[in-house]
Design a protein around this motif. Structure first.
Motif, PDB file in Angstrom:
ATOM      1  N   LYS A 180       0.827  -1.134   0.150  1.00  0.00           N
ATOM      2  CA  LYS A 180       0.011   0.029   0.061  1.00  0.00           C
ATOM      3  C   LYS A 180       0.776   1.473   0.002  1.00  0.00           C
ATOM      4  N   ARG A 181       0.662   2.226  -1.047  1.00  0.00           N
ATOM      5  CA  ARG A 181       1.324   3.210  -1.291  1.00  0.00           C
ATOM      6  C   ARG A 181       0.551   4.493  -1.082  1.00  0.00           C
ATOM      7  N   GLU A 182       0.680   5.402  -0.173  1.00  0.00           N
ATOM      8  CA  GLU A 182      -0.494   6.646  -0.093  1.00  0.00           C
ATOM      9  C   GLU A 182      -0.012   7.776  -1.389  1.00  0.00           C
ATOM     10  N   THR A 183      -0.896   8.468  -1.921  1.00  0.00           N
ATOM     11  CA  THR A 183      -0.745   9.669  -2.606  1.00  0.00           C
ATOM     12  C   THR A 183      -0.288  10.804  -1.677  1.00  0.00           C
ATOM     13  N   ALA A 184       0.661  11.500  -2.151  1.00  0.00           N
ATOM     14  CA  ALA A 184       1.108  12.831  -1.039  1.00  0.00           C
ATOM     15  C   ALA A 184       1.247  13.763  -2.050  1.00  0.00           C
ATOM     16  N   ASN A 185       0.799  15.186  -1.464  1.00  0.00           N
ATOM     17  CA  ASN A 185       1.387  16.216  -2.057  1.00  0.00           C
ATOM     18  C   ASN A 185       2.644  16.704  -1.342  1.00  0.00           C
ATOM     19  N   TRP A 186       3.514  16.882  -2.361  1.00  0.00           N
ATOM     20  CA  TRP A 186       4.905  17.401  -1.641  1.00  0.00           C
ATOM     21  C   TRP A 186       5.025  18.773  -1.424  1.00  0.00           C
ATOM     22  N   SER A 187       4.539  19.547  -2.229  1.00  0.00           N
ATOM     23  CA  SER A 187       4.554  21.063  -1.991  1.00  0.00           C
ATOM     24  C   SER A 187       3.465  21.579  -2.463  1.00  0.00           C
ATOM     25  N   SER A 188       3.609  22.980  -2.811  1.00  0.00           N
ATOM     26  CA  SER A 188       2.389  23.649  -3.313  1.00  0.00           C
ATOM     27  C   SER A 188       2.187  23.452  -4.887  1.00  0.00           C
ATOM     28  N   VAL A 189       3.223  22.724  -5.419  1.00  0.00           N
ATOM     29  CA  VAL A 189       2.865  22.419  -6.765  1.00  0.00           C
ATOM     30  C   VAL A 189       3.063  20.862  -7.082  1.00  0.00           C
ATOM     31  N   LEU A 190       3.909  20.178  -6.225  1.00  0.00           N
ATOM     32  CA  LEU A 190       4.005  18.684  -6.717  1.00  0.00           C
ATOM     33  C   LEU A 190       3.215  17.612  -5.798  1.00  0.00           C
ATOM     34  N   HIS A 191       2.619  16.822  -6.801  1.00  0.00           N
ATOM     35  CA  HIS A 191       1.677  15.632  -6.592  1.00  0.00           C
ATOM     36  C   HIS A 191       2.357  14.428  -6.839  1.00  0.00           C
ATOM     37  N   TYR A 192       2.548  13.548  -5.813  1.00  0.00           N
ATOM     38  CA  TYR A 192       3.040  12.217  -6.170  1.00  0.00           C
ATOM     39  C   TYR A 192       2.229  10.882  -5.616  1.00  0.00           C
ATOM     40  N   ASP A 193       2.120  10.026  -6.832  1.00  0.00           N
ATOM     41  CA  ASP A 193       1.298   8.990  -6.645  1.00  0.00           C
ATOM     42  C   ASP A 193       2.223   7.505  -6.740  1.00  0.00           C
ATOM     43  N   PRO A 194       2.672   7.414  -5.633  1.00  0.00           N
ATOM     44  CA  PRO A 194       3.781   6.273  -5.492  1.00  0.00           C
ATOM     45  C   PRO A 194       3.223   4.806  -6.171  1.00  0.00           C
ATOM     46  N   GLY A 195       1.805   4.718  -6.372  1.00  0.00           N
ATOM     47  CA  GLY A 195       1.216   3.498  -6.872  1.00  0.00           C
ATOM     48  C   GLY A 195       1.825   3.349  -8.389  1.00  0.00           C
ATOM     49  N   LEU A 196       1.907   4.530  -8.819  1.00  0.00           N
ATOM     50  CA  LEU A 196       2.054   4.600 -10.281  1.00  0.00           C
ATOM     51  C   LEU A 196       3.533   4.532 -10.699  1.00  0.00           C
ATOM     52  N   CYS A 197       4.476   4.972  -9.666  1.00  0.00           N
ATOM     53  CA  CYS A 197       5.934   5.062  -9.784  1.00  0.00           C
ATOM     54  C   CYS A 197       6.556   3.787 -10.267  1.00  0.00           C
ATOM     55  N   ILE A 198       7.504   4.065 -11.083  1.00  0.00           N
ATOM     56  CA  ILE A 198       8.347   2.707 -11.332  1.00  0.00           C
ATOM     57  C   ILE A 198       9.606   2.871 -11.167  1.00  0.00           C
ATOM     58  N   VAL A 199       9.906   3.935 -10.208  1.00  0.00           N
ATOM     59  CA  VAL A 199      11.240   4.246  -9.504  1.00  0.00           C
ATOM     60  C   VAL A 199      12.334   4.196 -10.604  1.00  0.00           C
ATOM     61  N   CYS A 200      12.221   4.957 -11.731  1.00  0.00           N
ATOM     62  CA  CYS A 200      13.398   5.042 -12.697  1.00  0.00           C
ATOM     63  C   CYS A 200      14.450   5.923 -12.328  1.00  0.00           C
ATOM     64  N   GLU A 201      13.980   6.671 -11.112  1.00  0.00           N
ATOM     65  CA  GLU A 201      14.851   7.668 -10.495  1.00  0.00           C
ATOM     66  C   GLU A 201      15.188   8.913 -11.481  1.00  0.00           C
ATOM     67  N   ARG A 202      14.532   9.146 -12.470  1.00  0.00           N
ATOM     68  CA  ARG A 202      14.735  10.279 -13.388  1.00  0.00           C
ATOM     69  C   ARG A 202      14.585  11.657 -12.546  1.00  0.00           C
ATOM     70  N   CYS A 203      13.446  11.628 -11.630  1.00  0.00           N
ATOM     71  CA  CYS A 203      13.295  12.766 -10.776  1.00  0.00           C
ATOM     72  C   CYS A 203      14.393  13.143 -10.106  1.00  0.00           C
ATOM     73  N   THR A 204      14.774  12.229  -9.295  1.00  0.00           N
ATOM     74  CA  THR A 204      15.874  12.256  -8.232  1.00  0.00           C
ATOM     75  C   THR A 204      17.153  12.754  -9.043  1.00  0.00           C
ATOM     76  N   THR A 205      17.406  12.235 -10.112  1.00  0.00           N
ATOM     77  CA  THR A 205      18.582  12.673 -10.792  1.00  0.00           C
ATOM     78  C   THR A 205      18.568  13.883 -11.715  1.00  0.00           C
ATOM     79  N   VAL A 206      17.450  14.214 -11.874  1.00  0.00           N
ATOM     80  CA  VAL A 206      17.426  15.517 -12.467  1.00  0.00           C
ATOM     81  C   VAL A 206      17.425  16.619 -11.462  1.00  0.00           C
ATOM     82  N   CYS A 207      16.865  16.498 -10.438  1.00  0.00           N
ATOM     83  CA  CYS A 207      16.949  17.501  -9.138  1.00  0.00           C
ATOM     84  C   CYS A 207      18.290  17.369  -8.642  1.00  0.00           C
ATOM     85  N   LYS A 208      18.996  16.321  -8.633  1.00  0.00           N
ATOM     86  CA  LYS A 208      20.279  16.510  -8.077  1.00  0.00           C
ATOM     87  C   LYS A 208      21.336  16.988  -8.986  1.00  0.00           C
TER      88      LYS A 208
END
Lengths: 207, 780
Positions: B136-164
């Motif tokens: 079970k993975r819960e949807t979360a709002n991370w900030s005023s603009v970011l919305h994350y649905d971990p159920g759909l996430c395939i953990v390709c890590e593109r988001c973490t890579t680009v952020c870093k």
């Protein structure tokens, strides 16, 4: 698909069944004889008797055949493509539409339009839905593409109304909640084929 | 088909039996892409480090299986993209990605442009062999603009890579999923790489890296852009539209001077209102990364405009009697040319306090160096391995340069020096070899002298400067600039190891500096004797275009017409003026970017009012359309006689920016002259206010957008804000302003930053040319 059948234009050699009919009269005398023969046959009274019998049946025995349109309507084939209905889930009563927008996309006369939003239950909610029946050509693509069997063609074949809006909004097409038990599964365009189970592969489950 | 750009070190490689040219040392995947050869890949991002999360880019090189995203091209390589073994691996990987992936394509925002959908179809996955209980993975709002649905996430890590690697915030990271462990029997029963990928996937999920439920970042939304599935979506966009309903309009971001390439995506606003509305902004995320303003500040259109003839006639009259036109940098090259033509024909003054100091600075630079413009750009900066930033608050002023500064550290094993009086907590986190100098205001010349000391070939320096430089004691300059001199001198040789390409990023502080002339001389010396390439950050939007096209005046006099600025008569695209003008998303035209590129932007939304060209038609001889001016941009400044409609607006598969054209830069031979000495006691003391906007905020237009929440106010470090209280009254020499005090947790030190993005507040008048002022701050 083979186009052979369309290319064969020699109709004379095909297997037509000939009816066993009398020859038509050729001379004037023969025509005269036919008229006299038909005029003085008692067949006329056979027909009049049928009319009289049905009149008695209708007036005194309560067997009227006339359909009192528009108060009464005859059932039509499920394959007829009339004004759309929006179906509900039988169990919960929720509408089936998930707002995927496929009907909007496939519509060749571009008459479906919808608005969706993220609702408080974290689901996609259809906030507005409309079909412009002034433009709809009743092709049935929307019903065929619908993955949820939510939009179907219903039985309302009258495509005239005093106001276009009177049957083009979501609520107007949606099965009234108090008539949920009367909702019929649609058998026409987009319905699941009887052998659907044979055509899918099962997915292993770890539960 | 894109032609591969031929550079020096090209080698021949063979892919599937066909010979291609590729750059030696580049990744196989990029080489293939540059040659229009398709190799499937999910997790790789062009300008970031390979993460090997997806493993789908598996190829065979000379009989050995390698990953195309992290293996480098060598001469004579023979690459096979698909072998039966590799196809089995890839298919197994796609099946694994599909395990427990929610069957909600019908509602998913990514459906239609989803890479999971695409590759599942591409690899013809029509049945599933694997299974595992879901977590079970819960949807979360991370900030005023970011919305994350971990159920759909395939953990390709593109988001973490680009952020870093690109953005530098490193605000998200992989975290533990708490999923069930894989059954050991899979290890022997499935392809090896697919198993390894699954093993990692089953253990992880993405989460804010600060351990809380919300991200501490600049809200640029680049993670949303790179997400291959519908896991990361902007809060505003969730479930509002399907990808295929949106019309893409190639345009240029109107806010920062980076001139980011964006697409406005529009469709009719709703059932009742059939006018086009922008639903989101997207970008070519492999080749360009946006900041928060470019991505989220898009709904600033002037939607109330109509052809009001009375107002138009009043506008013509106002411009006829105007003595001055006041405007800012949010204006296209064509409009700038119109105003300049008006000046030439009617003699009006052009007043633009935002751009004027920059224009003067460019002129000084031109005189001192002989070059018509600085030689660097963001693209060339990205290839450097040593970045030095002076005179600009990187985080606030120039997202593009901030990304470059960070990317140099992460991708080029680079080093960096950051000189600024306002302390910043984020920049030191970009890399181990980043040194930050928080120096006193007024020691900007000392900064450049230190750079000469550290980098210059002393023999090439003019004699006086050389002598002056030698007169400083050991580590004197370092100590003057507030550094721990010994530690720095110990670290410096390490920073310099194997460094070849140096870039100097010059910020807005220098342009209005009292000693600008001397600063320019020092910059030119650095260029000449230390091999630095120089990038100057134009203050905002199209500041470079305005600086090149318009002859600006130093002051406004008499009857003033303001264009998006205050004036006796106001032309405004904000809908609050005397005559409506189109906003930047409602008009076509060109911008001149920080990278000296003239880029076309198109109109995304309808506009029903008059445009500046209509006014010009009444006043002077004007062509029928705004874009007819494009071919007449001043060629002596480097522009070309190119028609707007002939300009491309694309990137090629190798990432080459083909938008518009590059300004021509001319170089004259000029002997470097001696720089002047500086007074180390000439520093600002007391309460200092700095003119800087919060990240994502640039002008009235970004402020108008509904997804930009940064308020106008006085930004201060946590400690300073506590001392100041909730409101502060700031007394300048020529006025005062009362504003809210807002905490910027990434600021350090006592200097506070006052926003300038609201033209109505007239902050430019309070400051004058310098960005720093000594003031009295009282509790408001």
């Amino acid at each position: 698909m083979s186009l052979e059948q369309f290319k064969d234009r020699n109709v004379g050699t095909q297997n037509y069944v000939k009816l066993d009919l009398d020859h038509s009269p050729t001379t004037g005398w023969c025509q005269f004889k036919q008229v006299v023969k038909r005029t003085f046959k008692p067949e006329l009274f056979v027909g009049l008797w049928v009319t009289f019998r049905e009149m008695i049946n209708a007036l005194f025995r309560g067997k009227m055949h006339t359909t009192q349109y528009p108060f009464e309507k005859l059932p039509i084939s499920p394959r007829y493509r009339a004004i759309h209905d929006m179906l509900r889930l039988m169990e919960s009563g929720n509408y089936r539409c998930i707002g995927c927008g496929l009907c909007e996309k496939i519509c060749i006369s571009d008459c479906i339009s919808m608005e969706t939003k993220y609702d408080e239950n974290q689901r996609k909610e259809v906030s507005e839905y409309t079909i412009n029946f002034g433009r709809c050509i009743f092709c049935g693509y929307c019903a065929e593409v619908c993955p949820e069997l939510a939009i179907v063609h219903g039985g309302r074949y009258e495509t005239a109304s005093e106001q276009r809006a009177s049957f083009s909004l979501f609520e107007d097409m949606l099965t009234p909640i108090d008539q949920l038990n009367l909702q019929q599964e649609y058998a026409g365009f987009g319905a699941i084929s009887p052998n659907a189970d044979e055509n899918i592969k099962s997915t292993p489950l770890a539960y | 088909m894109s032609e591969v750009q031929i550079v020096d070190n090209m080698v021949d490689i063979t892919i599937d039996g066909v010979e291609y040219k590729a750059k030696e040392g580049e990744y196989i995947l990029n080489a293939a892409r540059a040659n229009d050869v398709f190799i499937p890949a999910i997790c790789y991002l062009t300008r970031c480090s390979p993460t090997l999360a997806c493993r789908i880019c598996l190829v065979e090189v000379d009989g050995k299986q390698v990953y195309a995203c992290n293996s480098k091209v060598k001469a004579g390589m023979n690459i096979t993209v698909d072998t039966p073994d590799i196809l089995t691996e890839r298919r197994a990987m796609m099946e694994v990605y599909d395990v427990n992936h929610p069957l909600q394509c019908g509602v998913c925002d990514q459906s239609g442009e989803c890479e999971l959908q695409n590759y599942t179809l591409e690899l013809q996955v029509d049945s599933q062999s694997y299974s595992i209980p879901d977590t079970k993975r819960e949807t979360a709002n991370w900030s005023s603009v970011l919305h994350y649905d971990p159920g759909l996430c395939i953990v390709c890590e593109r988001c973490t890579t680009v952020c870093k690697d690109m953005i530098g915030d490193a605000a998200i990271t992989t975290a533990k999923r708490g999923g069930e462990a894989l059954d050991k029997s899979w290890k022997d029963n499935m392809p090896k790489d697919a198993y390894a990928m699954w093993n990692k996937l089953q253990k992880s999920v993405i989460a804010p890296s600060n351990g809380t439920g919300s991200t501490d970042c600049s809200d640029c939304g680049e993670c949303i852009a790179v997400c291959p599935v519908g896991a990361l979506v902007s809060r505003d966009f969730v479930y509002t539209s399907n990808a295929w309903d949106l019309k893409r309009i190639p345009a240029v971001s109107a806010h920062s001077s980076d001139g980011f390439a964006i697409y406005y995506e529009t469709k009719p606003a709703g059932i009742e209102d059939r006018t086009e509305k922008i639903f989101r902004v997207t970008n070519e995320w492999n080749f360009v990364s946006l900041d928060g303003a470019a991505r989220f500040a898009y709904d600033f259109e002037n939607d109330t405009a109509s052809k009001d003839e009375t107002a138009f006639n009043a506008g013509v009259e106002a411009l006829t009697k105007a003595e001055t036109i006041r405007f800012n940098s949010l204006i296209s090259n064509e409009e700038a040319l119109m105003l300049q033509t008006l000046k030439e024909k009617k003699g009006v003054k052009l007043y633009n306090p935002e751009v004027r100091p920059f224009q003067k600075f460019l002129k000084l630079y031109n005189e001192a160096s002989g070059a018509s413009l600085y030689n660097g750009s963001t693209d060339t900066a990205l290839k450097c391995d040593f970045a030095v930033s002076v005179g600009g608050a990187l985080r606030n002023d120039s997202p593009g340069l901030k990304y470059a500064f960070n990317n140099i550290q992460k991708m080029n094993k680079g080093a960096g020096l950051y000189f600024h009086p306002v302390g910043d907590k984020l920049i030191p986190t970009f890399g181990k070899s980043v040194e930050c100098f928080t120096h006193k205001v007024g020691l900007e010349e000392a900064t450049l002298y230190l750079l000469l000391e550290l980098f210059a070939d002393k023999d090439k320096l003019p004699s006086d400067t050389k002598e002056y430089l030698a007169s400083f004691g050991e580590n004197e300059l370092l100590e003057l600039l507030g550094a721990d001199a010994e530690a720095f001198m110990k670290a410096f040789p390490k920073m310099m190891k194997k460094k070849e390409n140096f870039v100097l990023m010059v910020g807005e502080d220098y342009y209005g500096h009292a000693k600008a002339e001397n600063l320019v001389k020092l910059i030119v010396l650095l260029e000449a004797t230390a091999g630095f390439q120089v990038v100057m950050n134009p203050p905002k939007s199209n500041a470079l275009g305005v600086a090149l096209i318009c002859e600006l005046d130093d002051e406004a006099t008499g009857y003033t017409v303001g264009y998006n600025e205050n004036g006796d008569f106001k032309l405004s695209a904000l809908g609050d003026g005397d005559l409506d003008m189109p906003a930047m998303n409602q008009q076509e035209g060109t911008f001149t970017t920080l990278s000296k590129r003239v880029v076309p932007t198109n109109a995304a939304l309808d506009y029903n009012g008059y445009v500046l060209n209509d006014l010009m038609a009444k006043l002077i001889d004007a062509p029928s359309q705004t874009i007819d001016w494009t071919a007449y941009l001043p060629q002596e400044k480097g522009y070309q006689a190119m028609d707007f409609d002939d300009m491309l607006n694309t990137f090629d598969n190798a990432g080459q920016d083909n938008r518009g054209y590059l300004l021509k830069v001319t170089y004259d031979e000029v002997e470097p002259t001696d720089a002047e000495k500086f007074d180390k006691d000439d520093v600002l003391d007391g309460d200092i206010v700095y003119r800087a906007n919060p990240p994502r905020q640039f002008n009235d237009f970004s402020d108008k957008a509904h997804q930009i929440f940064e308020a106008f106010g006085l930004y201060a470090s946590e400690e300073r804000a506590k001392a100041l209280g909730e409101k502060a009254e700031i007394l300048f020499k020529n006025g005062k302003i009362t504003v809210d005090v807002i905490v910027d947790a990434k600021m350090e030190g006592d200097i506070v930053a006052l926003s300038d993005f609201k033209s109505a507040e007239n902050v430019y008048e309070l400051f004058g040319e310098s960005r720093y002022q000594t003031v009295t701050i009282r509790k408001g």
